[in-house]
Scaffold this motif. Structure first.
Motif, PDB file in Angstrom:
ATOM      1  N   ARG A  69       0.838  -1.200   0.000  1.00 25.86           N
ATOM      2  CA  ARG A  69       0.000   0.000   0.000  1.00 25.86           C
ATOM      3  C   ARG A  69       0.875   1.253   0.000  1.00 25.86           C
ATOM      4  O   ARG A  69       1.968   1.263   0.549  1.00 25.86           O
ATOM      5  CB  ARG A  69      -0.883   0.051   1.258  1.00 25.86           C
ATOM      6  CG  ARG A  69      -1.848  -1.130   1.444  1.00 25.86           C
ATOM      7  CD  ARG A  69      -2.928  -1.140   0.387  1.00 25.86           C
ATOM      8  NE  ARG A  69      -3.934  -2.193   0.567  1.00 25.86           N
ATOM      9  CZ  ARG A  69      -3.907  -3.369  -0.069  1.00 25.86           C
ATOM     10  NH1 ARG A  69      -2.930  -3.680  -0.891  1.00 25.86           N
ATOM     11  NH2 ARG A  69      -4.890  -4.235   0.124  1.00 25.86           N
ATOM     12  N   TYR A  93      -4.734   3.367  14.595  1.00 27.49           N
ATOM     13  CA  TYR A  93      -3.838   3.782  13.517  1.00 27.49           C
ATOM     14  C   TYR A  93      -4.661   4.585  12.522  1.00 27.49           C
ATOM     15  O   TYR A  93      -5.814   4.218  12.234  1.00 27.49           O
ATOM     16  CB  TYR A  93      -3.269   2.533  12.839  1.00 27.49           C
ATOM     17  CG  TYR A  93      -2.761   2.734  11.429  1.00 27.49           C
ATOM     18  CD1 TYR A  93      -1.397   2.803  11.163  1.00 27.49           C
ATOM     19  CD2 TYR A  93      -3.652   2.833  10.344  1.00 27.49           C
ATOM     20  CE1 TYR A  93      -0.928   2.979   9.861  1.00 27.49           C
ATOM     21  CE2 TYR A  93      -3.193   3.011   9.048  1.00 27.49           C
ATOM     22  CZ  TYR A  93      -1.830   3.088   8.820  1.00 27.49           C
ATOM     23  OH  TYR A  93      -1.372   3.261   7.537  1.00 27.49           O
ATOM     24  N   GLN A  97      -4.132   7.192   2.299  1.00 26.45           N
ATOM     25  CA  GLN A  97      -3.735   6.341   1.179  1.00 26.45           C
ATOM     26  C   GLN A  97      -4.021   7.021  -0.159  1.00 26.45           C
ATOM     27  O   GLN A  97      -5.049   7.674  -0.314  1.00 26.45           O
ATOM     28  CB  GLN A  97      -4.476   4.995   1.267  1.00 26.45           C
ATOM     29  CG  GLN A  97      -4.068   4.026   0.181  1.00 26.45           C
ATOM     30  CD  GLN A  97      -4.325   2.558   0.506  1.00 26.45           C
ATOM     31  OE1 GLN A  97      -4.114   1.716  -0.353  1.00 26.45           O
ATOM     32  NE2 GLN A  97      -4.740   2.239   1.709  1.00 26.45           N
ATOM     33  N   ARG A 116     -12.475   2.741   6.208  1.00 30.03           N
ATOM     34  CA  ARG A 116     -11.981   3.800   5.313  1.00 30.03           C
ATOM     35  C   ARG A 116     -12.992   4.931   5.245  1.00 30.03           C
ATOM     36  O   ARG A 116     -14.197   4.690   5.260  1.00 30.03           O
ATOM     37  CB  ARG A 116     -11.751   3.244   3.912  1.00 30.03           C
ATOM     38  CG  ARG A 116     -11.025   1.930   3.979  1.00 30.03           C
ATOM     39  CD  ARG A 116     -10.461   1.436   2.691  1.00 30.03           C
ATOM     40  NE  ARG A 116     -10.096   0.042   2.876  1.00 30.03           N
ATOM     41  CZ  ARG A 116      -8.967  -0.385   3.450  1.00 30.03           C
ATOM     42  NH1 ARG A 116      -8.066   0.488   3.838  1.00 30.03           N
ATOM     43  NH2 ARG A 116      -8.739  -1.666   3.618  1.00 30.03           N
ATOM     44  N   HIS A 149      -8.971  -8.241   0.584  1.00 32.51           N
ATOM     45  CA  HIS A 149      -9.277  -6.920   0.030  1.00 32.51           C
ATOM     46  C   HIS A 149      -8.139  -6.423  -0.850  1.00 32.51           C
ATOM     47  O   HIS A 149      -6.963  -6.617  -0.555  1.00 32.51           O
ATOM     48  CB  HIS A 149      -9.609  -5.909   1.126  1.00 32.51           C
ATOM     49  CG  HIS A 149      -8.546  -5.747   2.168  1.00 32.51           C
ATOM     50  ND1 HIS A 149      -8.328  -6.667   3.162  1.00 32.51           N
ATOM     51  CD2 HIS A 149      -7.642  -4.753   2.398  1.00 32.51           C
ATOM     52  CE1 HIS A 149      -7.334  -6.262   3.939  1.00 32.51           C
ATOM     53  NE2 HIS A 149      -6.896  -5.091   3.490  1.00 32.51           N
ATOM     54  N   HIS A 151      -7.478  -2.925  -3.841  1.00 33.98           N
ATOM     55  CA  HIS A 151      -8.048  -1.679  -4.349  1.00 33.98           C
ATOM     56  C   HIS A 151      -7.638  -1.498  -5.809  1.00 33.98           C
ATOM     57  O   HIS A 151      -6.530  -1.873  -6.194  1.00 33.98           O
ATOM     58  CB  HIS A 151      -7.543  -0.460  -3.567  1.00 33.98           C
ATOM     59  CG  HIS A 151      -7.484  -0.650  -2.093  1.00 33.98           C
ATOM     60  ND1 HIS A 151      -8.578  -1.006  -1.342  1.00 33.98           N
ATOM     61  CD2 HIS A 151      -6.460  -0.518  -1.208  1.00 33.98           C
ATOM     62  CE1 HIS A 151      -8.219  -1.088  -0.060  1.00 33.98           C
ATOM     63  NE2 HIS A 151      -6.939  -0.801   0.043  1.00 33.98           N
ATOM     64  N   ASP A 163      -7.443   5.628   6.017  1.00 36.58           N
ATOM     65  CA  ASP A 163      -7.560   4.279   6.563  1.00 36.58           C
ATOM     66  C   ASP A 163      -7.533   4.383   8.083  1.00 36.58           C
ATOM     67  O   ASP A 163      -6.673   5.080   8.648  1.00 36.58           O
ATOM     68  CB  ASP A 163      -6.356   3.412   6.178  1.00 36.58           C
ATOM     69  CG  ASP A 163      -6.238   3.165   4.689  1.00 36.58           C
ATOM     70  OD1 ASP A 163      -7.260   2.822   4.057  1.00 36.58           O
ATOM     71  OD2 ASP A 163      -5.115   3.290   4.154  1.00 36.58           O
TER      72      ASP A 163
HETATM   73  C1  1HN Z   1      -3.875  -2.216   4.856  1.00 34.50           C
HETATM   74  O1  1HN Z   1      -4.146  -3.471   4.482  1.00 34.50           O
HETATM   75  C2  1HN Z   1      -4.423  -1.157   4.142  1.00 34.50           C
HETATM   76  O2  1HN Z   1      -5.751  -2.520   2.755  1.00 34.50           O
HETATM   77  C3  1HN Z   1      -4.150   0.143   4.538  1.00 34.50           C
HETATM   78  O3  1HN Z   1      -5.522  -0.485   2.209  1.00 34.50           O
HETATM   79  C4  1HN Z   1      -3.355   0.393   5.618  1.00 34.50           C
HETATM   80  C5  1HN Z   1      -1.974  -0.388   7.442  1.00 34.50           C
HETATM   81  C6  1HN Z   1      -1.438  -1.415   8.166  1.00 34.50           C
HETATM   82  C7  1HN Z   1      -1.682  -2.727   7.806  1.00 34.50           C
HETATM   83  C8  1HN Z   1      -2.484  -3.016   6.720  1.00 34.50           C
HETATM   84  C9  1HN Z   1      -5.293  -1.411   2.953  1.00 34.50           C
HETATM   85  C10 1HN Z   1      -2.781  -0.653   6.343  1.00 34.50           C
HETATM   86  C11 1HN Z   1      -3.047  -1.978   5.971  1.00 34.50           C
END
Ligand code: 1HN
Length: 366
Positions: A69, A93, A97, A116, A149, A151, A163
């Motif tokens: 990502r 967290y 993105q 999201r 998942h 994108h 996120d």
């Molecule tokens: C993650 O899988 C995504 O799927 C975004 O877009 C942020 C941060 C830490 C671990 C996995 C995503 C992430 C993440």
């Protein structure tokens, strides 16, 4: 503390510690404090500062080279100093993105829950467990823990979203599992936007549907629905602490849409100034619309559209709209965790008129 101990006792402490043992009397008041002694700071990030770095990351790295990502995350300086990376509070967290037209962020799954909130752009989708969900500004989208998942972006402008994950909490309890999909894109098995077509009508669902419990059968909460819910509340008295606020729920059980990450959208009408309160659950706010200020444990945070800020655990907080139009705040919190663990508590600020004195005006990095 340790001054009260004799040199004989201090020598004994050292002797005990050599065996990986410890004298409780020397640390009990650090372990068990009368109230939360948090390292999480009230903090505010300005949107132009974030956006500029996010866009620059688009020139320097791809989602795939970026270890799946392309994200710039928020880091609470108090936690950074305490050695905790990539966390805004002890449990939450938040990252921003970026996906550019034609890009794919490859498919994977993990034990962390992700939510999201769409900030900018259109034409990108997130595919979750066989369903393509198209993203639009203001939508709230779920990626329940351990669901596949990826994108993709079929539009022509940069797509930017927030996120929210429970990754600091999952790291704390050593519960992280991660698996890449064998394909870059998971196979699709459902019509596009399936869940919102079935469940997007609030209290109605297709006849015969027996889905219940976790995970939420609704995976996207469209912006227009959220706005309509807040507009409807405006015909009633506002909540004294939160204004016109709604929370995202799982329509199959009435609980938080994600069982670990709570999410709220609130409108403050012009001139509105909420009364202060505090709760154990911590939160991260994103300004969707308007301008205003929040006072968090006496620290004034001035915010405008796009900014992010933290409310630490057990911190007094109140919000004021200082602009001409509505101010709209999106936030995620760890209240579901605190409630599950029977830890949540709430207190209204009872001094004076319910507002805190401002002891510091926060100067954000610009
Ligand atoms: C993650 O899988 C995504 O799927 C975004 O877009 C942020 C941060 C830490 C671990 C996995 C995503 C992430 C993440």
């Amino acid at each position: 503390m340790s001054q009260q101990w004799s040199s004989e006792l201090l020598a004994f402490h050292d002797e005990v510690r050599r065996y990986n043992l410890g004298p409780l009397w020397d640390v009990i008041h650090e372990i068990i404090t009368p109230k939360p002694d948090t390292r999480v700071e009230p903090y505010l990030w300005k949107w132009p500062v974030i956006r500029e770095r996010v866009m620059r990351s688009g020139e320097l790295i791809t989602p795939e080279r970026g270890g799946e990502r392309r994200v710039i995350f928020l880091e609470n300086p108090g936690l950074k100093a305490a050695g905790q990376q990539a966390a805004v509070t002890r449990t939450l967290y938040v990252g921003i993105q970026l996906l550019l037209p034609g890009e794919i962020a490859p498919s994977h799954r993990h034990s962390q829950s992700a939510v999201r909130f769409i900030i900018e752009g259109e034409g990108a989708y997130t595919a979750v467990e066989g369903e393509k969900i198209f993203m639009q500004r203001g939508d709230y989208i779920l990626t329940p823990a351990w669901t596949w998942h990826d994108h993709g972006h079929e539009g022509d402008k940069p797509m930017i979203w927030m996120d929210g994950l429970d990754s600091p909490f999952i790291q704390l309890i050593d519960a992280s599992f991660f698996e890449p999909h064998k394909e870059k894109r998971q196979p699709l098995s459902l019509p596009d936007n399936y869940s919102v077509r079935r469940y997007g009508n609030g209290a109605l669902r297709p006849l015969g549907d027996r889905h219940h419990g976790y995970p939420s059968p609704l995976t996207v909460y469209p912006w227009q629905h959220t706005v309509a819910a807040m507009e409807s509340l405006k015909s009633l008295p506002p909540d004294p602490h939160d204004g016109y606020a709604v929370e995202y729920i799982n329509p199959a059980n009435g609980q938080s849409a994600d069982p670990r990450i709570g999410a709220v959208m609130q409108t403050l009408t012009p001139g509105m100034h909420t009364k202060a309160h505090r709760h154990l659950s911590s939160a991260v706010y994103h300004v969707v619309e308007g301008r205003g200020r929040s006072v968090v444990n006496g620290v004034q945070l001035d915010w405008e559209k796009g900014d992010f800020f933290t409310v630490p655990p057990w911190a007094w907080h109140e919000h004021a709209n200082t602009g001409d139009g509505d101010a709209v705040l999106f936030s995620i919190n760890d209240r579901p965790l605190m409630e599950l663990l029977e830890l949540e508590r709430t207190e209204a600020y009872s001094e004076g008129d319910g507002h805190q004195a401002v002891r510091e005006v926060f100067a954000p990095l610009t």
